[in-house]
Motif scaffolding. Structure first.
Motif, PDB file in Angstrom:
ATOM      1  N   ALA A 169      -4.584   9.279   1.197  1.00 46.51           N
ATOM      2  CA  ALA A 169      -3.240   9.278   1.776  1.00 46.51           C
ATOM      3  C   ALA A 169      -2.245   9.983   0.869  1.00 46.51           C
ATOM      4  O   ALA A 169      -1.362  10.714   1.339  1.00 46.51           O
ATOM      5  N   ALA A 170      -2.379   9.787  -0.441  1.00 45.55           N
ATOM      6  CA  ALA A 170      -1.479  10.465  -1.379  1.00 45.55           C
ATOM      7  C   ALA A 170      -1.665  11.987  -1.313  1.00 45.55           C
ATOM      8  O   ALA A 170      -0.683  12.737  -1.305  1.00 45.55           O
ATOM      9  N   LYS A 171      -2.913  12.433  -1.243  1.00 45.75           N
ATOM     10  CA  LYS A 171      -3.154  13.875  -1.129  1.00 45.75           C
ATOM     11  C   LYS A 171      -2.601  14.414   0.194  1.00 45.75           C
ATOM     12  O   LYS A 171      -2.065  15.526   0.250  1.00 45.75           O
ATOM     13  N   HIS A 172      -2.735  13.606   1.257  1.00 41.57           N
ATOM     14  CA  HIS A 172      -2.206  14.023   2.554  1.00 41.57           C
ATOM     15  C   HIS A 172      -0.684  14.152   2.510  1.00 41.57           C
ATOM     16  O   HIS A 172      -0.110  15.106   3.061  1.00 41.57           O
ATOM     17  N   GLU A 173      -0.023  13.207   1.849  1.00 46.09           N
ATOM     18  CA  GLU A 173       1.433  13.285   1.728  1.00 46.09           C
ATOM     19  C   GLU A 173       1.850  14.508   0.932  1.00 46.09           C
ATOM     20  O   GLU A 173       2.855  15.159   1.242  1.00 46.09           O
ATOM     21  N   ASN A 189     -14.321  -8.604  -1.822  1.00 48.25           N
ATOM     22  CA  ASN A 189     -13.116  -8.176  -2.546  1.00 48.25           C
ATOM     23  C   ASN A 189     -13.354  -6.876  -3.291  1.00 48.25           C
ATOM     24  O   ASN A 189     -12.485  -5.987  -3.324  1.00 48.25           O
ATOM     25  N   PHE A 190     -14.530  -6.749  -3.890  1.00 49.68           N
ATOM     26  CA  PHE A 190     -14.859  -5.519  -4.610  1.00 49.68           C
ATOM     27  C   PHE A 190     -14.934  -4.331  -3.654  1.00 49.68           C
ATOM     28  O   PHE A 190     -14.331  -3.270  -3.903  1.00 49.68           O
ATOM     29  N   VAL A 191     -15.639  -4.496  -2.534  1.00 48.71           N
ATOM     30  CA  VAL A 191     -15.787  -3.398  -1.572  1.00 48.71           C
ATOM     31  C   VAL A 191     -14.442  -3.036  -0.955  1.00 48.71           C
ATOM     32  O   VAL A 191     -14.100  -1.850  -0.826  1.00 48.71           O
ATOM     33  N   GLN A 202      -8.683   1.854  -2.583  1.00 54.71           N
ATOM     34  CA  GLN A 202      -8.295   2.876  -3.544  1.00 54.71           C
ATOM     35  C   GLN A 202      -8.645   4.273  -3.045  1.00 54.71           C
ATOM     36  O   GLN A 202      -7.870   5.226  -3.227  1.00 54.71           O
ATOM     37  N   LYS A 203      -9.793   4.409  -2.396  1.00 57.17           N
ATOM     38  CA  LYS A 203     -10.164   5.697  -1.833  1.00 57.17           C
ATOM     39  C   LYS A 203      -9.192   6.124  -0.733  1.00 57.17           C
ATOM     40  O   LYS A 203      -8.792   7.287  -0.655  1.00 57.17           O
ATOM     41  N   GLU A 215       0.830  -1.200   0.000  1.00 56.58           N
ATOM     42  CA  GLU A 215       0.000   0.000   0.000  1.00 56.58           C
ATOM     43  C   GLU A 215       0.867   1.253   0.000  1.00 56.58           C
ATOM     44  O   GLU A 215       0.551   2.238  -0.678  1.00 56.58           O
ATOM     45  N   LEU A 216       1.955   1.229   0.757  1.00 53.18           N
ATOM     46  CA  LEU A 216       2.864   2.373   0.788  1.00 53.18           C
ATOM     47  C   LEU A 216       3.485   2.618  -0.575  1.00 53.18           C
ATOM     48  O   LEU A 216       3.612   3.768  -1.023  1.00 53.18           O
ATOM     49  N   ALA A 217       3.864   1.533  -1.262  1.00 52.12           N
ATOM     50  CA  ALA A 217       4.432   1.685  -2.606  1.00 52.12           C
ATOM     51  C   ALA A 217       3.407   2.286  -3.568  1.00 52.12           C
ATOM     52  O   ALA A 217       3.752   3.119  -4.420  1.00 52.12           O
ATOM     53  N   GLU A 218       2.148   1.898  -3.428  1.00 50.13           N
ATOM     54  CA  GLU A 218       1.100   2.474  -4.279  1.00 50.13           C
ATOM     55  C   GLU A 218       0.917   3.958  -3.970  1.00 50.13           C
ATOM     56  O   GLU A 218       0.701   4.770  -4.889  1.00 50.13           O
ATOM     57  N   ILE A 219       0.976   4.313  -2.687  1.00 51.90           N
ATOM     58  CA  ILE A 219       0.864   5.726  -2.336  1.00 51.90           C
ATOM     59  C   ILE A 219       2.013   6.524  -2.944  1.00 51.90           C
ATOM     60  O   ILE A 219       1.819   7.615  -3.491  1.00 51.90           O
TER      61      ILE A 219
END
Length: 479
Positions: free
Chosen positions: A420-424, A406-408, A414-415, A135-139
């Motif tokens: 998290a990306a915007k926060h970083e 899995n879908f939920v 992703q949300k 997850e961190l790598a995706e962020i």
């Protein structure tokens, strides 16, 4: 099962200094007394180094802890006490468990500070840590993509900047208003072309050609040609501006785009040149077969729909559940079709001529379709059909819940990653503004106090992979 009793921390107000084999530590305001013999089981750890160093060597002591009280012989650490209670278990039990509610990335930072290797983590915690690292790598990737879209590299020449602008215009609708308009237009062209393909098969809309055969209306063909022209220009522009041509060709969505375009030009070629190389009947058959491939353009909708993309990724993550469903259905179809064929052989007007032919009956019965073209006529055959129906309902219902989960989970993940990306990014901008303030204050001669205060306000639990991106953002701001 624990082979060594669970440690009991002495949470006392007065430290017994007569026992030299004990060491008093204060972790974030929580005072603990630890046994020195236990700490020496891992001599390379920070606590073992601290208990073995001389009490008169203050330079060594202050390099290992944040503060030291010689009167109480108490060592102070400005660290997380909850994480320390997990880490201290390695001295007694030989393994570490991450408690619920502790960030695994921050916990690894704590382990590095206390000089405890990650191999002492239990297997369940290692898998949990690996998931968080993904997850961190995706962020990090999301942040780098956003940073890459914010500003271009001034050292790049004009043609490269134009290609990058064109790539963002065609591939990233969120980058600008014109890019969003192009994405909406492409979405509408896909819908129009799909509607034209369906309407063109209605006999009332078709017209007769010179040979009396029904063909598509010329107006629909004109609309189809315009849509193909748009798809072709879009595909070529995306190919020209793509930074990685090989990845572009191997991408699944780009393969679908190519399959949606190429039949039109193949049909056009066969229509005007095919008659000179083969019979007219064969040319018409080839044209009809290629026109069927136009349905591939419906999948282009997934490019402009985040919901469809999420559903696709959820299906990829549900291959195990889907495989179990197919296995259950395959076994049921084989068993019930064989039973149905055997039982129905006693009836003179049986509709079950063979076991492979009975597969069709088993499929439509277990999937609750029931066309009625083939059905049992004996009492035992009807009982077999009822059992196959119930087994089919159960087999289909069992994997549905994991697939929905899995879908939920993927959608929520992703949300969270986007947030998290915007926060970083906000933290990086704040840090960049703080560094600018430090430079301005340093010019005024008050850099020492400000730098000290800024150093204490920054957390050491940063994302290592973002350090390079942060430096890039700083250089852009200073320039």
């Amino acid at each position: 099962m624990w082979t060594i009793p669970k440690p009991r921390y002495k949470n006392c107000n007065k430290l017994d200094t007569r026992d030299e084999a004990e060491m008093a530590v204060n972790i974030g305001g929580v005072r603990l007394v630890l046994d020195g013999d236990v700490l020496n089981r891992y001599p390379e750890s920070r606590l073992a180094e601290l208990i073995n160093c001389s009490t008169l060597n203050y330079d060594m002591i202050y390099s290992l802890c944040d503060d030291y009280d010689p009167g109480k012989k108490e060592f102070y650490f400005d660290r997380d006490p909850d994480a320390f209670r997990c880490i201290i278990d390695v001295y007694y039990f030989g393994e570490i468990h991450i408690k619920r509610g502790i960030c695994p990335i921050c916990f690894i930072k704590e382990m590095e500070f206390w000089k405890i290797h990650q191999s002492y983590l239990d297997e369940c915690c290692k898998s949990y840590l690996a998931e968080k690292e993904e997850e961190l790598a995706e962020i990090v990737n999301k942040v780098k993509l956003i940073l890459d879209d914010l500003d271009g590299d001034p050292s790049v020449n004009c043609s490269a900047q134009c290609l990058k602008f064109l790539w963002k215009l065609m591939e990233k609708p969120e980058s600008s208003l014109p890019a969003r308009g192009i994405a909406v237009a492409s979405f509408l062209f896909v819908l129009v072309s799909s509607v034209v393909m369906c309407v063109g098969t209605i006999p009332e809309v078709q017209v007769e050609d010179e040979e009396g055969d029904l063909v598509e209306h010329p107006m629909l063909e004109a609309i189809e040609t315009a849509c193909i022209g748009w798809f072709t220009v879009e595909y070529l522009l995306r190919f020209v501006s793509c930074p990685n041509k090989l990845h572009f060709f191997l991408s699944f969505m780009n393969i679908i785009d190519f399959m949606a375009i190429i039949p039109f030009y193949v049909v056009l070629t066969l229509t005007y040149l095919g008659t000179a190389m083969m019979d007219l009947a064969k040319v018409q058959q080839a044209v009809q077969a290629l026109r069927i491939m136009r349905i591939a353009r419906v999948f282009k909708l997934a490019r402009h729909s985040s919901g469809l993309q999420t559903f696709t990724y959820a299906l990829k993550r549900s291959f195990k559940e889907l495989g179990l469903l197919l296995m259950y259905m395959g076994i049921g179809i084989f068993v019930f079709s064989a039973l149905g064929y055997t039982i129905e052989q006693s009836h003179p007007e049986t509709l079950f001529s063979s076991i492979p032919q009975s597969f069709w009956w088993a499929i439509i019965t277990m999937t609750t379709v029931g066309y009625g073209d083939i059905y049992p006529k004996t009492t035992l055959g009807k009982c077999n059909a009822a059992i196959s129906f119930l087994c089919g309902v159960i087999a289909i219902a069992l994997p549905i819940h994991p697939i929905i989960n899995n879908f939920v989970n993927f959608y929520n993940k992703q949300k969270v990653l986007e947030t998290a990306a915007k926060h970083e990014l906000e933290l990086m901008e704040l840090q960049s503004s703080d560094d600018s303030l430090m430079k301005a204050t340093r010019k005024c001669g008050a850099a020492g106090a400000l730098e000290s205060s800024m150093r204490t306000s920054h957390s050491d639990n940063c994302i290592p992979l973002l350090e390079e991106s942060t430096r890039t953002l700083k250089s852009k701001d200073y320039s």
